[in-house]
Motif scaffolding. Sequence first.
Motif, PDB file in Angstrom:
ATOM      1  N   LYS A 129     -51.402  24.919 -55.624  1.00  8.99           N
ATOM      2  CA  LYS A 129     -51.616  26.117 -54.815  1.00  8.99           C
ATOM      3  C   LYS A 129     -52.651  25.875 -53.723  1.00  8.99           C
ATOM      4  O   LYS A 129     -52.432  26.197 -52.547  1.00  8.99           O
ATOM      5  CB  LYS A 129     -52.055  27.271 -55.724  1.00  8.99           C
ATOM      6  CG  LYS A 129     -52.325  28.571 -54.991  1.00  8.99           C
ATOM      7  CD  LYS A 129     -52.765  29.652 -55.972  1.00  8.99           C
ATOM      8  CE  LYS A 129     -53.065  30.967 -55.255  1.00  8.99           C
ATOM      9  NZ  LYS A 129     -53.502  32.030 -56.209  1.00  8.99           N
ATOM     10  N   LYS A 130     -53.764  25.280 -54.092  1.00  8.80           N
ATOM     11  CA  LYS A 130     -54.871  25.149 -53.142  1.00  8.80           C
ATOM     12  C   LYS A 130     -54.740  23.934 -52.223  1.00  8.80           C
ATOM     13  O   LYS A 130     -55.039  24.016 -51.025  1.00  8.80           O
ATOM     14  CB  LYS A 130     -56.198  25.095 -53.903  1.00  8.80           C
ATOM     15  CG  LYS A 130     -56.515  26.394 -54.621  1.00  8.80           C
ATOM     16  CD  LYS A 130     -57.868  26.356 -55.304  1.00  8.80           C
ATOM     17  CE  LYS A 130     -58.164  27.684 -55.983  1.00  8.80           C
ATOM     18  NZ  LYS A 130     -59.489  27.698 -56.647  1.00  8.80           N
ATOM     19  N   LEU A 131     -54.299  22.820 -52.770  1.00  7.97           N
ATOM     20  CA  LEU A 131     -54.244  21.606 -51.956  1.00  7.97           C
ATOM     21  C   LEU A 131     -53.118  21.651 -50.931  1.00  7.97           C
ATOM     22  O   LEU A 131     -53.194  20.994 -49.883  1.00  7.97           O
ATOM     23  CB  LEU A 131     -54.119  20.377 -52.855  1.00  7.97           C
ATOM     24  CG  LEU A 131     -55.315  20.150 -53.789  1.00  7.97           C
ATOM     25  CD1 LEU A 131     -55.115  18.888 -54.627  1.00  7.97           C
ATOM     26  CD2 LEU A 131     -56.626  20.074 -53.010  1.00  7.97           C
ATOM     27  N   ALA A 132     -52.079  22.424 -51.209  1.00  9.83           N
ATOM     28  CA  ALA A 132     -51.007  22.603 -50.220  1.00  9.83           C
ATOM     29  C   ALA A 132     -51.559  23.283 -48.978  1.00  9.83           C
ATOM     30  O   ALA A 132     -51.119  23.016 -47.849  1.00  9.83           O
ATOM     31  CB  ALA A 132     -49.876  23.428 -50.824  1.00  9.83           C
ATOM     32  N   VAL A 133     -52.538  24.160 -49.166  1.00  9.49           N
ATOM     33  CA  VAL A 133     -53.212  24.817 -48.046  1.00  9.49           C
ATOM     34  C   VAL A 133     -54.222  23.863 -47.415  1.00  9.49           C
ATOM     35  O   VAL A 133     -54.272  23.699 -46.190  1.00  9.49           O
ATOM     36  CB  VAL A 133     -53.935  26.100 -48.531  1.00  9.49           C
ATOM     37  CG1 VAL A 133     -54.774  26.695 -47.409  1.00  9.49           C
ATOM     38  CG2 VAL A 133     -52.941  27.117 -49.057  1.00  9.49           C
ATOM     39  N   PHE A 134     -55.001  23.231 -48.257  1.00 11.10           N
ATOM     40  CA  PHE A 134     -56.096  22.353 -47.818  1.00 11.10           C
ATOM     41  C   PHE A 134     -55.615  21.234 -46.901  1.00 11.10           C
ATOM     42  O   PHE A 134     -56.248  20.932 -45.886  1.00 11.10           O
ATOM     43  CB  PHE A 134     -56.771  21.773 -49.057  1.00 11.10           C
ATOM     44  CG  PHE A 134     -58.042  21.014 -48.795  1.00 11.10           C
ATOM     45  CD1 PHE A 134     -59.058  21.566 -48.025  1.00 11.10           C
ATOM     46  CD2 PHE A 134     -58.251  19.759 -49.360  1.00 11.10           C
ATOM     47  CE1 PHE A 134     -60.253  20.879 -47.809  1.00 11.10           C
ATOM     48  CE2 PHE A 134     -59.433  19.070 -49.149  1.00 11.10           C
ATOM     49  CZ  PHE A 134     -60.438  19.631 -48.376  1.00 11.10           C
ATOM     50  N   GLN A 135     -54.479  20.626 -47.240  1.00 10.48           N
ATOM     51  CA  GLN A 135     -54.024  19.471 -46.468  1.00 10.48           C
ATOM     52  C   GLN A 135     -53.619  19.824 -45.044  1.00 10.48           C
ATOM     53  O   GLN A 135     -53.559  18.957 -44.169  1.00 10.48           O
ATOM     54  CB  GLN A 135     -52.861  18.776 -47.192  1.00 10.48           C
ATOM     55  CG  GLN A 135     -51.585  19.583 -47.289  1.00 10.48           C
ATOM     56  CD  GLN A 135     -50.470  18.826 -47.996  1.00 10.48           C
ATOM     57  OE1 GLN A 135     -50.625  17.669 -48.363  1.00 10.48           O
ATOM     58  NE2 GLN A 135     -49.339  19.482 -48.191  1.00 10.48           N
ATOM     59  N   LYS A 136     -53.365  21.102 -44.772  1.00  9.31           N
ATOM     60  CA  LYS A 136     -52.933  21.523 -43.438  1.00  9.31           C
ATOM     61  C   LYS A 136     -54.088  22.034 -42.561  1.00  9.31           C
ATOM     62  O   LYS A 136     -53.883  22.315 -41.384  1.00  9.31           O
ATOM     63  CB  LYS A 136     -51.880  22.627 -43.569  1.00  9.31           C
ATOM     64  CG  LYS A 136     -50.608  22.185 -44.282  1.00  9.31           C
ATOM     65  CD  LYS A 136     -49.661  23.358 -44.462  1.00  9.31           C
ATOM     66  CE  LYS A 136     -48.400  22.945 -45.236  1.00  9.31           C
ATOM     67  NZ  LYS A 136     -47.498  24.102 -45.460  1.00  9.31           N
ATOM     68  N   LEU A 137     -55.265  22.142 -43.133  1.00  2.00           N
ATOM     69  CA  LEU A 137     -56.382  22.728 -42.396  1.00  2.00           C
ATOM     70  C   LEU A 137     -57.043  21.731 -41.440  1.00  2.00           C
ATOM     71  O   LEU A 137     -57.131  20.536 -41.740  1.00  2.00           O
ATOM     72  CB  LEU A 137     -57.433  23.251 -43.381  1.00  2.00           C
ATOM     73  CG  LEU A 137     -56.996  24.418 -44.264  1.00  2.00           C
ATOM     74  CD1 LEU A 137     -58.085  24.761 -45.268  1.00  2.00           C
ATOM     75  CD2 LEU A 137     -56.670  25.647 -43.412  1.00  2.00           C
ATOM     76  N   PRO A 138     -57.532  22.208 -40.290  1.00  2.00           N
ATOM     77  CA  PRO A 138     -58.213  21.346 -39.323  1.00  2.00           C
ATOM     78  C   PRO A 138     -59.660  21.095 -39.747  1.00  2.00           C
ATOM     79  O   PRO A 138     -60.572  21.838 -39.382  1.00  2.00           O
ATOM     80  CB  PRO A 138     -58.136  22.162 -38.030  1.00  2.00           C
ATOM     81  CG  PRO A 138     -58.157  23.586 -38.492  1.00  2.00           C
ATOM     82  CD  PRO A 138     -57.388  23.597 -39.787  1.00  2.00           C
ATOM     83  N   ILE A 139     -59.854  20.055 -40.530  1.00  2.00           N
ATOM     84  CA  ILE A 139     -61.174  19.696 -41.045  1.00  2.00           C
ATOM     85  C   ILE A 139     -61.357  18.196 -40.864  1.00  2.00           C
ATOM     86  O   ILE A 139     -60.487  17.411 -41.250  1.00  2.00           O
ATOM     87  CB  ILE A 139     -61.302  20.057 -42.542  1.00  2.00           C
ATOM     88  CG1 ILE A 139     -61.086  21.562 -42.757  1.00  2.00           C
ATOM     89  CG2 ILE A 139     -62.652  19.630 -43.099  1.00  2.00           C
ATOM     90  CD1 ILE A 139     -60.949  21.962 -44.223  1.00  2.00           C
ATOM     91  N   LYS A 140     -62.474  17.792 -40.291  1.00  2.00           N
ATOM     92  CA  LYS A 140     -62.690  16.368 -40.024  1.00  2.00           C
ATOM     93  C   LYS A 140     -62.986  15.564 -41.290  1.00  2.00           C
ATOM     94  O   LYS A 140     -62.604  14.407 -41.403  1.00  2.00           O
ATOM     95  CB  LYS A 140     -63.820  16.194 -39.010  1.00  2.00           C
ATOM     96  CG  LYS A 140     -63.454  16.624 -37.596  1.00  2.00           C
ATOM     97  CD  LYS A 140     -64.564  16.298 -36.615  1.00  2.00           C
ATOM     98  CE  LYS A 140     -64.190  16.708 -35.190  1.00  2.00           C
ATOM     99  NZ  LYS A 140     -63.073  15.917 -34.650  1.00  2.00           N
TER     100      LYS A 140
END
Length: 240
Positions: free
Chosen positions: A136-147
């Motif tokens: 649930k969470k990592l599917a969101v996390f991997q798409k976020l713009p974070i360096k």
Amino acid sequence: MSCIWNPWRGCHRCSEGCKFCYIHKGDAKHGRNTNEIVKSENFYRMVEKKKRSGEYKVAPNGGLVYLCFQSDFLLEDADEWRGECWKIIKERKDCSFLFLTKRIARFMECVPQDWNDGYENVIVCCTVENQENADKKLAVFQKLPIKHKQITAQPLIGPIDLEKYLDGVEAVTVGGESDRYARPLYYDWVLDIRQQCIRRKVNFSFRQLGTHFIKDGKEYTVQVKDLMSQAKKAAIDVSF
């Protein structure tokens, strides 16, 4: 050098991993209500300066800052204060700020307008504890713009296959649960995640055993004071 900056304290349980949260247990010992979110008296400590020299009082030479370790940086109750924190983080470009969050779904509504593809000095660590939570969470996390992205699987309360989520992740930390009634940590789960990280060339760290630790079919009860030192003795950390 590293330091801790807690701009507020208090939190609310929001996932299975919160059951024996150290924040709630610590507050209970001191008679504090963890569900009461309070702005810290040290809110501006990172930008306070010495009168004579004009240098920063905290981390004058920069370094790593562990941010909001008595709460969750993306906590809803702190929305009114977070904007000021971002300004402080932006001013202290000499420091790297690392925060953990169980609320990664809120990330984009919590970043400043000039976030773009991320601040170079911010490390975001998404915390997960089992496969359902990770998916649930990592599917969101991997798409976020974070360096700079990291994952913490602590407390690890079940086996997790997170290999498909490791693109762009710099490090994974794994640890068990600490409490008399803690759910067990199986060493096989730890080693499996370690192998996933090795295959993807992602740094891996085994931070602590669980109070109830199972290795080779045998269960061990480990004292809190020994959880981290025993994990270190395992010597299974990997750096690339």
